[in-house]
Design an enzyme around this catalytic site. Structure first.
Site, PDB file in Angstrom:
ATOM      1  N   HIS A  25      -8.143  -1.042   0.740  1.00 51.42           N
ATOM      2  CA  HIS A  25      -7.282  -2.117   0.553  1.00 51.42           C
ATOM      3  C   HIS A  25      -8.353  -3.324   0.464  1.00 51.42           C
ATOM      4  CE1 HIS A  25      -4.116   0.075   3.158  1.00 51.42           C
ATOM      5  NE2 HIS A  25      -5.269   0.438   3.397  1.00 51.42           N
TER       6      HIS A  25
ATOM      7  N   GLN B 204       0.853 -11.261  -2.993  1.00 55.07           N
ATOM      8  CA  GLN B 204      -0.466 -10.969  -2.828  1.00 55.07           C
ATOM      9  C   GLN B 204      -1.324 -10.389  -3.970  1.00 55.07           C
ATOM     10  OE1 GLN B 204      -0.110  -7.680   0.043  1.00 55.07           O
ATOM     11  NE2 GLN B 204      -0.827  -8.865   1.694  1.00 55.07           N
TER      12      GLN B 204
ATOM     13  N   HIS C  75      -5.333  -1.465  -4.531  1.00 56.51           N
ATOM     14  CA  HIS C  75      -6.093  -0.296  -3.564  1.00 56.51           C
ATOM     15  C   HIS C  75      -6.816   0.565  -4.542  1.00 56.51           C
ATOM     16  CE1 HIS C  75      -2.453  -1.904  -1.645  1.00 56.51           C
ATOM     17  NE2 HIS C  75      -3.157  -1.566  -0.548  1.00 56.51           N
TER      18      HIS C  75
ATOM     19  N   ARG D 115       7.681 -11.021   4.771  1.00 59.26           N
ATOM     20  CA  ARG D 115       7.335 -10.588   6.370  1.00 59.26           C
ATOM     21  C   ARG D 115       8.131 -11.776   7.006  1.00 59.26           C
ATOM     22  NH1 ARG D 115       0.962  -9.575   6.222  1.00 59.26           N
ATOM     23  NH2 ARG D 115       1.202  -7.884   4.844  1.00 59.26           N
TER      24      ARG D 115
ATOM     25  N   ASP E 224      -3.078  -8.228  -4.599  1.00 57.64           N
ATOM     26  CA  ASP E 224      -3.293  -6.680  -3.917  1.00 57.64           C
ATOM     27  C   ASP E 224      -4.081  -5.716  -4.903  1.00 57.64           C
ATOM     28  OD1 ASP E 224      -3.380  -5.398  -1.724  1.00 57.64           O
ATOM     29  OD2 ASP E 224      -1.204  -4.897  -1.605  1.00 57.64           O
TER      30      ASP E 224
ATOM     31  N   CYS F 211       0.715  -1.327   0.112  1.00 58.98           N
ATOM     32  CA  CYS F 211       0.147   0.017   0.011  1.00 58.98           C
ATOM     33  C   CYS F 211       0.692   1.185  -0.133  1.00 58.98           C
ATOM     34  CB  CYS F 211      -0.960   0.049   1.009  1.00 58.98           C
ATOM     35  SG  CYS F 211      -0.462  -0.994   2.517  1.00 58.98           S
TER      36      CYS F 211
ATOM     37  N   LYS G  56     -13.192  -3.381   8.414  1.00 55.73           N
ATOM     38  CA  LYS G  56     -12.888  -4.304   7.121  1.00 55.73           C
ATOM     39  C   LYS G  56     -13.988  -5.497   7.005  1.00 55.73           C
ATOM     40  CE  LYS G  56      -9.652  -7.465   9.286  1.00 55.73           C
ATOM     41  NZ  LYS G  56      -8.805  -8.158   9.404  1.00 55.73           N
TER      42      LYS G  56
END
Length: 648
Positions: free
Chosen positions: A521, A391, A395, A373, A393, A344, A475
RNA sequence: GCUGCUGUAGCUCAGAGGUAGAGCACUCCCUUGGUAAGGGAGAGGUCGAGAGUUCGAUUCUCUCCAGCAGCACCA
């Protein structure tokens, strides 16, 4: 004596003396029910047969035929019986808590010596002895001072602490299973002999923190499973075996999909077969996202700590980041970087390039973002929980008014994707503000309302999950159900007013003034690594044809068919099917077995007959029956089967 | 990260204070076989890494690494 009115499930009501117990009510109805009753439900509360009823109530009596209540009593009584057995064998063991869980129970003990797997057998044996004694189960309500004194005298400090944490005005209930007693809410059976002695099993020993707090003592937890009868226990154990057979780590090895090794813990070496699944899935997602209005981007892997400080991650998650120090010879100061743990902040950097107008919103950026991570070693699990992952991912930068529509759009997108991937059923959790959070209460009220309205408008059912939101915003989490009924949280949709603020993202509104956009997200699969693992386990390795890494093996029956085998493979490959030849000097039985074990969905066998007729004999995985088809027909069929669902 | 357990051939596992074994897989030979293992021979291991005890350690002890189960964690 005062009279009360008890109303039964069939609507009939009957007067009783106040203080009557369900045991007395059951005996009053019939002698046989008096014997068979195990507990009651009184005004919605699961009620011990011994507890008196003091006021008018709805009552239902339960027997062993009532699955839910019977299992609760069986498991809860077994927790007590197990604790008693442990204390009889090792008297210096301290008891703590022992709740009922899915399929069984556990009990946490404090004891200097570790329990061994062999001890489980001894405990089980002692439990059976206790059950056979048919000791009466009795209960009393105690005042807390008395209970605290009692446990202090008995050197049970955990129980004392437990009592001290219970609100002061509540009376405490004590239970005795024979001479052994425990602080317990109940309800329980009337004697230990009511517990089925042949349908439970102690499963495992593991550590568990006292009160779930990693700063406190590590206790020893013993897990057990229990059912109403032997058949149900056996069915449960068989189910566990089935689940073990699907383990993606085992299938990953057997199907030659990937491996992991010491030098890179928590990271995956994808083999050609596994990478085929991965890329098919990724290609599919890329097409779907493009069609849904996302622009794909790509951002750096190694990023200076300054950005992570600005985003707040350095403060909060530094321990879980891979830090990379660059110590150049002539550098004035060495730079400290981190491998990106998420995408992000980088996406905000892209957004921040150039002034944005309200006309640019919503702006949907997507990245197959490769993240690292430093997960705690104990958290790692096959390819499901790893330190290096990608991911799906995305946004979405938008105005507050646009949240609703983006939410609806995303849910529609996600339903569509899950369906294509074979998951028809999913559940939505609405997670609200957690204890540790940033942002004002007003802002949380505002954003939670916006998100809840958005989900309500879509008409999807959802479950409230209080306190489980991200630290920056509420979320929605999406849990899909796999082929054997397990739930996996994969998708997520999070509203974030925080990061645009921290990284100073703005847009110019209709009014010509700068405003703060919201950032949404969202991810659908979560991580590709984990999702491939879920696909493997859900399908037990027998992936849908379009995702299967090895789709077709063309196997010769005699070496005289070798040339034709190569023709067939070439034709299939030309049609976009992953096909390979097996012309080894082995019998067809051997080849069929090997490729069946390898989960190849289609085996085409060719011998003299097929060479002559330009046909193949088709054998599908899991089917004994074979069929003969012409090469042209089978090529056409398989080419269709190999087409991803979104391109059909 | 914490507690406990585990680490021997590519895989699954046996073994013992005197430096190792099975089945499958692999290679070669025989076999050309019609839908879940045809037969024979061969090759393959610094027993997770390091230190200690011992005449001698893969075996016993300690430390580390990794894996497994659970707990804690999961932006």
């Amino acid at each position: 004596m005062a009279q009360i009115q008890l109303t039964f499930p069939d609507g009939n009501a009957k007067p009783y003396d106040a203080g009557v117990t369900p045991a007395q009510v059951a005996a009053d109805i019939s002698t046989s029910l008096g014997k068979k009753a195990i507990s009651a439900t009184v005004n919605g509360t699961h009620w011990d047969l011994q507890w008196p009823i003091h006021e008018d109530a709805q009552i239902a009596l339960h027997t062993m035929k009532d699955d839910a209540q019977a299992n609760e009593l069986i498991r809860h009584d077994l927790a007590h019986v197990m604790a008693r057995a442990v204390q009889e064998i090792w008297p210096d063991t301290k008891v703590t808590i022992g709740p009922v869980i899915d399929n069984g129970w556990y009990y946490d003990f404090d004891r200097a010596e570790p329990f061994t797997p062999e001890d489980l057998g001894a405990i089980e044996k002692k439990m059976k002895e206790i059950i056979n004694k048919r000791d009466p189960v009795t209960t009393e309500v105690w005042e807390r001072d008395r209970a605290i004194k009692f446990y202090t005298a008995n050197n049970e400090p955990y129980k004392v602490e437990l009592i001290e944490s219970i609100p002061g005005d509540e009376d405490l209930r004590m239970y005795w299973h024979g001479h052994w007693q425990d602080l317990c809410r109940g309800p329980h059976f009337q004697n230990t002999g009511q517990i089925p002695g042949d349908s439970f099993k102690l499963m495992s020993i593991a550590g568990a923190y006292w009160r779930g707090d990693s700063n406190r003592a590590m206790l020893q937890r013993i897990y057990g499973v229990a059912f109403r009868n032997k058949e149900k226990l056996k069915a449960h154990l068989t189910m566990l075996e089935e689940a073990a057979k699907r383990d993606h780590r085992k299938l990953g090895r057997e199907m030659n999909l990937f491996h992991m090794q010491e030098e890179a813990p928590g990271q995956i070496f994808w083999h050609p077969n596994g990478w085929t699944i991965y890329t098919e899935l990724q290609n599919y997602m890329r097409r779907k996202q493009r069609a849904d209005g996302y622009q794909e981007v790509n951002t750096p892997q190694v990023v200076d700590r300054k950005l992570w400080e600005a985003s707040g991650h350095w403060d909060k998650y530094q321990e879980h980041m891979f830090i990379v120090e660059v110590d150049e010879e002539h550098a004035r100061e060495k730079s400290i970087n981190a491998l990106k743990p998420m995408n992000c902040p980088c996406h905000v950097q892209i957004y921040n390039q150039g002034l944005k107008s309200y006309r640019d919103l919503p702006m949907r950026l997507a990245e197959f973002g490769s993240c690292n991570r430093y997960e705690p070693s104990g958290a790692l699990h096959g390819i499901m929980r790893v330190r290096g992952f990608t991911q799906d991912d995305g946004h979405i930068f938008c105005t507050e008014d646009q949240i609703e529509e983006e939410c609806a759009k995303f849910i529609a997108f996600l339903s569509d994707v899950y369906k294509d991937l074979g998951f028809e059923k999913f559940e939505i959790m609405f997670a609200t503000r957690p204890e540790k959070r940033v942002g004002s209460e007003e802002s949380w009220d505002h954003v939670e309302n916006a998100l809840e309205n958005a989900i309500k408008k879509t008409g999807h059912a959802y479950t409230l999950d209080p306190g489980e939101g991200a630290f920056y915003g509420p979320k929605l989490d999406f849990k899909l159900t796999d082929a054997i009924g397990r739930e996996w949280q994969c998708g997520t949709f999070q509203v974030d007013p925080n990061l645009p603020e921290r990284l100073d993202a703005t847009y110019v509104g209709e009014d010509g003034v700068k405003h703060r956009p919201y950032m949404l997200h969202r991810a659908c699969l979560g991580s590709f690594e984990r999702f491939v693992g879920i696909l493997i386990e859900s399908h037990a390795g027998k992936l849908p044809f379009w995702l299967a890494p090895r789709q077709v093996v063309v196997a010769s029956i005699t070496s005289e068919a070798d040339d034709y085998v190569h023709d067939v493979v070439a034709a299939l490959k030309a049609a976009g099917v992953r096909a390979e030849a097996d012309i080894r000097n082995e019998k067809i039985n051997y080849k069929v077995r090997e490729h069946s074990v390898g989960k190849v969905p289609v085996i085409l066998a060719v011998g003299h007959r097929e060479v002559e007729d330009r046909t193949v004999t088709v054998r599908r995985l899991g089917e004994k029956r074979t069929s003969v088809q012409t090469l042209d027909a089978v090529t056409k069929d398989l080419a269709t089967a190999a087409t991803p669902p979104d391109l059909l």
